[in-house]
Motif scaffolding. Structure first.
Motif, PDB file in Angstrom:
ATOM      1  N   GLY A  89       0.823  -1.209   0.000  1.00  0.00           N
ATOM      2  CA  GLY A  89       0.000   0.000   0.000  1.00  0.00           C
ATOM      3  C   GLY A  89       0.848   1.246   0.000  1.00  0.00           C
ATOM      4  N   GLN A  90       0.336   2.315  -0.619  1.00  0.00           N
ATOM      5  CA  GLN A  90       1.100   3.551  -0.756  1.00  0.00           C
ATOM      6  C   GLN A  90       1.264   4.296   0.558  1.00  0.00           C
ATOM      7  OE1 GLN A  90       2.772   4.894  -3.373  1.00  0.00           O
ATOM      8  NE2 GLN A  90       2.364   2.942  -4.399  1.00  0.00           N
ATOM      9  N   PRO A  95       4.023   9.226   7.776  1.00  0.00           N
ATOM     10  CA  PRO A  95       3.910   9.822   9.117  1.00  0.00           C
ATOM     11  C   PRO A  95       2.518   9.667   9.730  1.00  0.00           C
ATOM     12  CG  PRO A  95       5.144  11.265   7.664  1.00  0.00           C
ATOM     13  CD  PRO A  95       4.615  10.163   6.803  1.00  0.00           C
ATOM     14  N   VAL A  96       1.476   9.867   8.935  1.00  0.00           N
ATOM     15  CA  VAL A  96       0.106   9.740   9.448  1.00  0.00           C
ATOM     16  C   VAL A  96      -0.170   8.307   9.876  1.00  0.00           C
ATOM     17  CG1 VAL A  96      -2.341   9.989   8.890  1.00  0.00           C
ATOM     18  CG2 VAL A  96      -0.687  11.650   8.010  1.00  0.00           C
ATOM     19  N   ALA A  97       0.259   7.345   9.065  1.00  0.00           N
ATOM     20  CA  ALA A  97       0.036   5.936   9.388  1.00  0.00           C
ATOM     21  C   ALA A  97       0.778   5.533  10.659  1.00  0.00           C
ATOM     22  CB  ALA A  97       0.481   5.057   8.218  1.00  0.00           C
ATOM     23  N   VAL A  98       1.992   6.033  10.827  1.00  0.00           N
ATOM     24  CA  VAL A  98       2.782   5.707  12.015  1.00  0.00           C
ATOM     25  C   VAL A  98       2.117   6.269  13.270  1.00  0.00           C
ATOM     26  CG1 VAL A  98       4.975   6.101  13.183  1.00  0.00           C
ATOM     27  CG2 VAL A  98       4.949   5.516  10.759  1.00  0.00           C
ATOM     28  N   VAL A  99       1.675   7.525  13.226  1.00  0.00           N
ATOM     29  CA  VAL A  99       1.019   8.149  14.378  1.00  0.00           C
ATOM     30  C   VAL A  99      -0.281   7.428  14.714  1.00  0.00           C
ATOM     31  CG1 VAL A  99      -0.117  10.250  15.201  1.00  0.00           C
ATOM     32  CG2 VAL A  99       2.054  10.404  13.977  1.00  0.00           C
ATOM     33  N   LEU A 100      -1.066   7.094  13.691  1.00  0.00           N
ATOM     34  CA  LEU A 100      -2.342   6.414  13.911  1.00  0.00           C
ATOM     35  C   LEU A 100      -2.122   5.009  14.473  1.00  0.00           C
ATOM     36  CD1 LEU A 100      -5.270   7.212  13.565  1.00  0.00           C
ATOM     37  CD2 LEU A 100      -5.242   6.165  11.288  1.00  0.00           C
ATOM     38  N   ALA A 101      -1.107   4.320  13.975  1.00  0.00           N
ATOM     39  CA  ALA A 101      -0.784   2.986  14.492  1.00  0.00           C
ATOM     40  C   ALA A 101      -0.359   3.063  15.950  1.00  0.00           C
ATOM     41  CB  ALA A 101       0.325   2.362  13.648  1.00  0.00           C
ATOM     42  N   PHE A 102       0.400   4.095  16.295  1.00  0.00           N
ATOM     43  CA  PHE A 102       0.832   4.290  17.684  1.00  0.00           C
ATOM     44  C   PHE A 102      -0.362   4.527  18.602  1.00  0.00           C
ATOM     45  CE2 PHE A 102       1.734   7.591  20.885  1.00  0.00           C
ATOM     46  CZ  PHE A 102       2.541   6.847  21.731  1.00  0.00           C
ATOM     47  N   ASP A 176      -1.355  -3.360  10.056  1.00  0.00           N
ATOM     48  CA  ASP A 176      -1.936  -3.064   8.740  1.00  0.00           C
ATOM     49  C   ASP A 176      -1.680  -1.624   8.322  1.00  0.00           C
ATOM     50  OD1 ASP A 176      -2.878  -5.630   8.496  1.00  0.00           O
ATOM     51  OD2 ASP A 176      -4.892  -5.181   9.232  1.00  0.00           O
ATOM     52  N   LEU A 177      -1.713  -0.708   9.289  1.00  0.00           N
ATOM     53  CA  LEU A 177      -1.431   0.691   8.977  1.00  0.00           C
ATOM     54  C   LEU A 177       0.034   0.889   8.598  1.00  0.00           C
ATOM     55  CD1 LEU A 177      -3.470   2.497  11.790  1.00  0.00           C
ATOM     56  CD2 LEU A 177      -3.765   2.834   9.331  1.00  0.00           C
ATOM     57  N   ILE A 182      -4.091  -1.437   4.906  1.00  0.00           N
ATOM     58  CA  ILE A 182      -5.336  -0.668   4.920  1.00  0.00           C
ATOM     59  C   ILE A 182      -4.992   0.805   4.782  1.00  0.00           C
ATOM     60  CG2 ILE A 182      -6.593  -2.351   6.326  1.00  0.00           C
ATOM     61  CD1 ILE A 182      -6.138  -0.560   8.745  1.00  0.00           C
ATOM     62  N   GLY A 183      -5.955   1.560   4.307  1.00  0.00           N
ATOM     63  CA  GLY A 183      -5.745   2.983   4.122  1.00  0.00           C
ATOM     64  C   GLY A 183      -5.915   3.764   5.419  1.00  0.00           C
ATOM     65  N   ILE A 184      -5.625   5.045   5.352  1.00  0.00           N
ATOM     66  CA  ILE A 184      -5.734   5.903   6.530  1.00  0.00           C
ATOM     67  C   ILE A 184      -7.179   6.008   7.003  1.00  0.00           C
ATOM     68  CG2 ILE A 184      -5.314   8.203   7.446  1.00  0.00           C
ATOM     69  CD1 ILE A 184      -2.794   6.616   6.843  1.00  0.00           C
ATOM     70  N   VAL A 185      -8.124   6.049   6.064  1.00  0.00           N
ATOM     71  CA  VAL A 185      -9.540   6.192   6.428  1.00  0.00           C
ATOM     72  C   VAL A 185     -10.007   4.983   7.236  1.00  0.00           C
ATOM     73  CG1 VAL A 185     -11.882   6.389   5.554  1.00  0.00           C
ATOM     74  CG2 VAL A 185     -10.038   7.656   4.446  1.00  0.00           C
TER      75      VAL A 185
END
Length: 232
Positions: A89-90, A95-102, A176-177, A182-185
């Motif tokens: 996945g792109q 950065p957004v994916a890392v923060v959301l996963a955290f 997954d993030l 999976i996408g950010i949404v």
């Protein structure tokens, strides 16, 4: 599991040793449970960040050594990110994916630690401590197994379901993030579900703990807990 057992044992020992009666003369039951849970969570997060920091430093130092020995060596971290984004996945390691996963990881860890504290407060005698641990250990084991085998067997339908169940979200959504599966949404939806459910569990656990913190009678049942909560 290990940190949850520490919380469970700490809460149950305080209760069965009558130490809690002394503590409650100066602090509120909610504060007592919150301090016990958040102290363990903070310790666990420190250990987790130490692992992550060591991993990053190891990769950076390894790259420097490899580049010094062989100047044409490709940067391993860049290669990993490129591979993930081209094949999965792109949004991988963005950065957004890392923060959301955290955030998802922390909420899930806190959620299960609260369950451990609640199970410890249900102990009425010291010999019952091991029995109440199943309240948080069984959901952990089963949730992990479901996510693991669903991923192993590439059951996308099951994965779509477990990404929206609070008990299983901590075991699949952070990875997954990070990998872009999976996408950010979708990650944001799963995180909100987990966050809302965690808040509800924290509120419920606080009420249960407050109602049964001084209870040392017969073995607690679901009916006993409802009666204690109703009578306050």
């Amino acid at each position: 599991l290990l940190y949850g057992q520490n919380i469970n044992q700490g809460v149950s020992v305080e209760k069965t040793s009558k130490l809690v009666e002394t503590l409650l003369t100066s602090i509120h039951p909610y504060a007592l449970l919150t301090g016990k849970v958040f102290a363990i969570v903070a310790t666990a997060m420190q250990q987790f960040f130490l692992w992550v920091f060591s991993l990053i430093v190891g990769i950076m130092v390894g790259n420097k050594i490899a580049f010094f020995i062989y100047p044409e060596t490709a940067q391993s971290l860049d290669s990993i990110i490129t591979f993930l984004r081209e094949n999965i996945g792109q949004s991988a390691l963005s950065p957004v994916a890392v923060v959301l996963a955290f955030i998802t990881f922390c909420c899930g860890f806190l959620f299960y630690c609260v369950l451990a504290g609640m199970s410890g407060s249900m102990v009425s005698r010291p010999e019952e401590a091991a029995n109440t641990q199943s309240i948080f250990t069984l959901p952990i084991v089963f949730s992990w197994l479901i996510c693991y085998f669903a991923t192993l067997m590439e059951k996308e339908g099951i994965l779509m379901i477990v990404r929206n169940i609070p008990f299983t979200i901590p075991f699949c959504v952070p990875v997954d993030l990070l990998t872009g599966a999976i996408g950010i949404v979708q990650g944001l939806i799963s995180t909100i579900i987990l966050l809302v459910f965690s808040i509800l569990v924290i509120m419920l656990s606080g009420r249960i703990y407050k109602g049964i913190v001084l209870y040392t009678g017969q073995n607690l049942t679901f009916k006993n807990i409802l009666g204690i909560l109703k009578n306050k």
